[in-house]
Design an enzyme around this catalytic site. Structure first.
Site, short mmCIF file in Angstrom:
data_model
loop_
_atom_site.label_atom_id
_atom_site.label_comp_id
_atom_site.label_asym_id
_atom_site.label_seq_id
_atom_site.Cartn_x
_atom_site.Cartn_y
_atom_site.Cartn_z
N HIS A 115 0.85 -1.18 0.00
CA HIS A 115 0.00 0.00 0.00
C HIS A 115 0.89 1.23 0.00
O HIS A 115 2.03 1.22 0.45
CB HIS A 115 -0.98 0.06 1.19
CG HIS A 115 -0.48 -0.51 2.47
ND1 HIS A 115 -0.67 -1.81 2.83
CD2 HIS A 115 0.22 0.05 3.48
CE1 HIS A 115 -0.13 -2.03 4.01
NE2 HIS A 115 0.43 -0.92 4.43
N ASN A 138 11.12 8.17 -10.98
CA ASN A 138 11.28 8.07 -12.42
C ASN A 138 11.84 9.34 -13.07
O ASN A 138 11.87 9.46 -14.30
CB ASN A 138 9.94 7.72 -13.09
CG ASN A 138 8.86 8.76 -12.80
OD1 ASN A 138 9.03 9.66 -11.99
ND2 ASN A 138 7.74 8.64 -13.50
#
Length: 202
Positions: A115, A138
């Site tokens: 989670h 990213n």
């Protein structure tokens, strides 16, 4: 770099057209790749509408946000308030925990996000487990030169991209609140400790 099958056994069984393509060359086009894959799916097995394909054995809880294109394979579970966007493929038996965000990524069979995870622009193998709060970054927000480099078998490789997360091999384990920096490459069976920062680009 080496073939993706050195990291993920069945990646090409899902996407044979990507054989020989580098991981950071796949993720920018994952929306197109997944949209084409949806056209190949059997409508007896999948409910398909508006660029979203959900296998009839998958469980999607209330409050999930899905933005096309998305493929959710058989026996997947996506918990409340998960957010899938930018082109997402979930293999068989994938579990996405509450509050997790998956963006422009391939998640291999039987992998799980506990989670509050973020997975961005990444290719994740099968049977990979993310404990709570583990993230894949990213993009290098803090750098003036945002080009992402990857360490492939000890060799520093310029991906030519400013948006790429990670390639994570099958059977890896990512501990709670760990952070994988852009361009992380992990071989099969890797273990990342809780609170660990993986920074392979220095």
């Amino acid at each position: 770099m080496s073939d993706i099958t050195e990291y993920i056994d069945d990646f090409y069984s899902h996407f044979p057209s990507q054989n020989g393509v580098l991981p950071w060359e796949i993720t920018p086009y994952i929306s197109t790749i997944i949209s084409k894959k949806i056209l190949e799916l059997n409508t007896d097995d999948y409910a398909i509408a508006a660029g979203i394909a959900i296998h009839k054995t998958a469980i999607i809880e209330k409050g999930v946000i899905l933005k096309e294109p998305v493929i959710i394979s058989g026996n997947c579970f996506v918990a409340s308030h998960a957010y899938l966007r930018g082109g997402v493929f979930l293999g068989e038996g994938v579990r996405i925990g509450p509050g997790s965000e998956i963006k422009s990524s391939f998640i291999g069979n039987n992998s799980a996000m506990a989670h509050f995870n973020f997975i961005g622009d990444s290719i994740i193998g099968g049977h990979v487990n993310f404990e709570a709060g583990a993230l894949i970054a990213n993009h290098y927000n803090e750098r003036s030169d945002k080009t992402i480099w990857a360490q492939v078998k000890g060799s520093r490789t310029n991906t030519g991209s400013v948006k790429f997360g990670a390639l994570i091999g099958d059977n890896s384990r990512i501990g709670a609140n760990a952070v994988l920096s852009p361009g992380t490459i992990l071989p099969k069976g890797s273990i990342v400790k809780r609170l660990e920062l993986i920074e392979q680009n220095n």
